[in-house]
Write an enzyme that holds these catalytic residues in place. Structure first.
Site, short mmCIF file in Angstrom:
data_model
loop_
_atom_site.label_atom_id
_atom_site.label_comp_id
_atom_site.label_asym_id
_atom_site.label_seq_id
_atom_site.Cartn_x
_atom_site.Cartn_y
_atom_site.Cartn_z
N TYR A 72 34.12 43.45 64.61
CA TYR A 72 33.84 42.29 63.75
C TYR A 72 32.69 42.57 62.79
O TYR A 72 32.78 42.29 61.60
CB TYR A 72 33.50 41.08 64.63
CG TYR A 72 33.39 39.79 63.85
CD1 TYR A 72 34.50 38.95 63.70
CD2 TYR A 72 32.19 39.41 63.26
CE1 TYR A 72 34.40 37.78 62.97
CE2 TYR A 72 32.08 38.25 62.53
CZ TYR A 72 33.20 37.43 62.38
OH TYR A 72 33.10 36.28 61.66
N PHE A 124 41.17 36.97 32.87
CA PHE A 124 42.39 36.94 33.67
C PHE A 124 42.52 35.55 34.32
O PHE A 124 41.53 34.90 34.61
CB PHE A 124 42.38 38.05 34.73
CG PHE A 124 43.71 38.09 35.46
CD1 PHE A 124 44.84 38.54 34.80
CD2 PHE A 124 43.81 37.64 36.76
CE1 PHE A 124 46.07 38.54 35.44
CE2 PHE A 124 45.05 37.64 37.41
CZ PHE A 124 46.18 38.09 36.75
N ASP A 125 43.77 35.14 34.57
CA ASP A 125 44.09 33.78 35.06
C ASP A 125 43.23 33.35 36.25
O ASP A 125 42.87 32.19 36.35
CB ASP A 125 45.52 33.63 35.58
CG ASP A 125 46.54 34.52 34.94
OD1 ASP A 125 46.17 35.43 34.20
OD2 ASP A 125 47.73 34.30 35.20
N ASP A 216 35.19 42.90 35.19
CA ASP A 216 36.37 42.74 36.04
C ASP A 216 37.09 44.09 36.01
O ASP A 216 37.66 44.49 35.01
CB ASP A 216 37.26 41.61 35.48
CG ASP A 216 38.56 41.45 36.28
OD1 ASP A 216 38.94 42.37 37.02
OD2 ASP A 216 39.20 40.39 36.14
N LYS A 259 45.05 47.40 42.41
CA LYS A 259 45.49 48.19 41.25
C LYS A 259 44.92 49.61 41.41
O LYS A 259 45.45 50.40 42.16
CB LYS A 259 45.01 47.54 39.95
CG LYS A 259 45.81 46.30 39.54
CD LYS A 259 45.38 45.05 40.24
CE LYS A 259 45.96 43.80 39.65
NZ LYS A 259 45.66 42.61 40.47
N HIS A 453 54.08 29.43 35.27
CA HIS A 453 55.04 30.54 35.19
C HIS A 453 55.46 31.08 36.56
O HIS A 453 56.49 31.70 36.69
CB HIS A 453 54.59 31.64 34.23
CG HIS A 453 53.52 32.56 34.71
ND1 HIS A 453 52.25 32.14 34.98
CD2 HIS A 453 53.53 33.89 34.96
CE1 HIS A 453 51.53 33.19 35.37
NE2 HIS A 453 52.27 34.25 35.37
N1 F0G Z 1 41.61 40.54 37.53
C1 F0G Z 1 42.60 41.15 36.85
C2 F0G Z 1 42.28 41.83 35.58
C3 F0G Z 1 43.91 41.15 37.36
O1 F0G Z 1 44.87 41.75 36.68
C4 F0G Z 1 44.17 40.50 38.59
C5 F0G Z 1 45.52 40.46 39.15
C6 F0G Z 1 43.10 39.87 39.27
C7 F0G Z 1 41.84 39.91 38.70
C8 F0G Z 1 43.31 39.14 40.55
O2 F0G Z 1 43.47 40.04 41.58
O3 F0G Z 1 45.79 39.68 42.47
O4 F0G Z 1 44.06 40.94 43.77
O5 F0G Z 1 43.87 38.50 43.52
N2 F0G Z 1 46.56 40.75 38.49
C9 F0G Z 1 47.94 40.83 38.97
C10 F0G Z 1 48.86 41.14 37.81
C11 F0G Z 1 48.37 39.68 39.80
O6 F0G Z 1 50.08 41.09 38.01
O7 F0G Z 1 48.39 41.47 36.73
P1 F0G Z 1 44.35 39.77 42.90
#
Ligand code: F0G
Length: 461
Positions: A72, A124-125, A216, A259, A453
């Site tokens: 842990y 990013f979203d 990021d 990634k 989406h």
């Molecule tokens: N930042 C970037 C630039 C990303 O592309 C993603 C995820 C995240 C943060 C969030 O990371 O998925 O590990 O929680 N991108 C994926 C995509 C989902 O399809 O581009 P995560």
């Protein structure tokens, strides 16, 4: 080197793929309401929905899994990950998280504030969602060359426009800007890199006004490789020296390790600021898990410790970016309009140019996603009117985004160039018959427009 341009690995384990018929795929599409996210993966032949969490691990990563220490607190695996991440980032404090958006959540809690601006190239979203929930104002200041889907060459279309940043500081006052976030590579506009010069200049301008900089870094190694290949002065600099210089200009970094971390799950929150780290530790304890595992198992930490190093290998990065470029070049042979130059993790097709007869209100890039799946069982993703469209908060009138693309994301070490040929040939055929296609009607979107989406439903017109 003449005979050594193929994959720098050989294949030890394979995963079988199902080939379906066009008739079956039409049924699958109908059931999924023409939304690629709602297809069953087993019915996809080549899956280019995302490059996230889809990498093939190496034999060294698989064997490292056995070393996972599942204690842990203070597990051995954490210290291996800490050492590996310190080596790549050149920063001292490492907090693992279960994936990137959990690191985004922690980062937003620390750096985004109600009524304050968060400047980015293109957020990013998952950060944007977190920031908006906190009432922060997330603005995208990518350079004009990167704001449109076009084939005009610029080596670093992910760069932040320093004039736009300066204007906001002048107009709103530095005290109203809480953070600058540089996403490397810039996912939303084509996996486009940010130059070292831009990272340095953004950081200098931010420092002058006491604004912290965050990177990021989901695709940090791909960005570093483009710096090495395209920016003057870095031709002979090893990748990890480049990554360490990139992060020397920021206070904090977040990473979706799914990634360039070459793993199927994991994230990181990294900082050089001890006070920030202590806050992050407590947020991690509340939301992720104890500091030394952050929502991951010991074996995940082991795989990531190895994966971070493999993601920075030059021979791998050369193969990786060349495979993406290969697909782009094949598409260009057919005249298919793409964002150029091709970026790190995929090829982005210009939906507007592909289907000029389909207006954004009828989702041209989504139509292309559907056509590609129907034709060849290839799953891509729309990044356009559906993903980035929004609504005027007062009138509810739709606001259409500048970027209108279909992203073909390429998983790491997973597909061969024969798979790239399948994609290119299918898109080439669709392009030949492009005039016969009509648009789509959005029939379901759910309550939160910015997330529609993932769950939207469509009908063909
Ligand atoms: N930042 C970037 C630039 C990303 O592309 C993603 C995820 C995240 C943060 C969030 O990371 O998925 O590990 O929680 N991108 C994926 C995509 C989902 O399809 O581009 P995560």
């Amino acid at each position: 080197m003449k005979y050594m341009t193929a994959e720098p690995f050989r294949i030890k384990v394979v995963e079988k793929l199902k080939k379906s018929t066009k008739k079956e795929r039409l049924e699958y599409l109908k059931t999924a309401q023409y939304n690629a996210f709602r297809l069953k993966a087993e019915n996809v032949y080549v899956d280019c929905l995302t490059d996230s969490g889809t990498s093939a691990m190496s034999n060294e990563q698989w064997s490292a899994l056995m070393l996972g220490d599942e204690s842990y607190a203070g597990c051995k695996s954490f210290y291996k990950l800490e050492k590996s991440a310190q080596d790549v980032f050149g920063m001292p404090y490492i907090q693992p998280t279960h994936q990137g958006r959990a690191a985004d959540y922690i980062m937003a809690q620390i750096y985004a504030k109600k009524g304050f601006y968060a400047i980015g190239n293109m957020h990013f979203d998952t950060f944007r969602g977190n920031a908006e929930m906190l009432g922060a104002l997330a603005v995208d200041y990518v350079i004009n060359e990167g704001a449109k889907a076009n084939d005009q060459y610029h080596p670093f279309k992910g760069n932040i426009d320093l004039n736009k940043m300066q204007s906001l500081i002048d107009e709103k006052g530095k005290e109203n800007i809480s953070v600058v976030i540089i996403t490397v590579t810039c996912n939303n506009n084509g996996g486009q890199p940010v130059s070292m010069q831009n990272i340095r200049e953004v950081s200098t301008l931010a420092k002058k006004h006491d604004i912290p900089v965050v990177i990021d870094s989901a695709r940090l190694a791909e960005n570093a490789y483009f710096i090495q290949q395209r920016e003057e002065g870095y031709k002979n600099t090893p990748i990890k020296e480049i990554t360490r210089e990139m992060f020397s200009y920021c206070e904090t970094a977040t990473m979706s390790a799914k990634k360039d971390g070459m793993v199927n799950m994991g994230g990181l929150f990294i900082t050089r600021n001890k006070e920030v780290f202590e806050v992050a530790n407590q947020l991690a304890i509340a939301h992720e898990g104890f500091i030394t595992y952050g929502g991951l198992s010991g074996r995940d930490l082991e795989a990531l410790a190895v994966g971070l190093q493999e993601g920075c290998e030059e021979s791998y990065l050369e193969y990786r970016t060349n495979q993406v470029k290969y697909l782009g070049d094949r598409l260009k042979e057919f005249g298919v309009p793409i964002i150029e130059p091709t970026g790190g993790h995929g090829v982005y097709v210009d939906g507007r140019k592909f289907f000029p007869q389909i207006p954004q209100s009828e989702f041209p890039s989504q139509r292309l996603v559907v056509a590609l799946y129907e034709e060849a069982g290839v799953r891509a993703v729309e990044l356009g009117a559906c993903a980035f469209g929004s609504k005027d908060p007062e009138t509810g009138a739709p606001i259409w985004p500048e970027l209108e693309t279909m992203r073909i994301a390429i998983s790491r070490r997973v597909y061969t160039n024969s798979h790239m040929d399948v994609i290119a040939n299918a898109l080439g055929d669709i392009y030949k018959n492009r005039e016969k296609y009509k648009g789509m009607k959005l029939v379901y979107e759910g309550k939160i427009t910015s997330l529609r989406h993932f769950t939207a439903g469509f009908e063909l017109l």
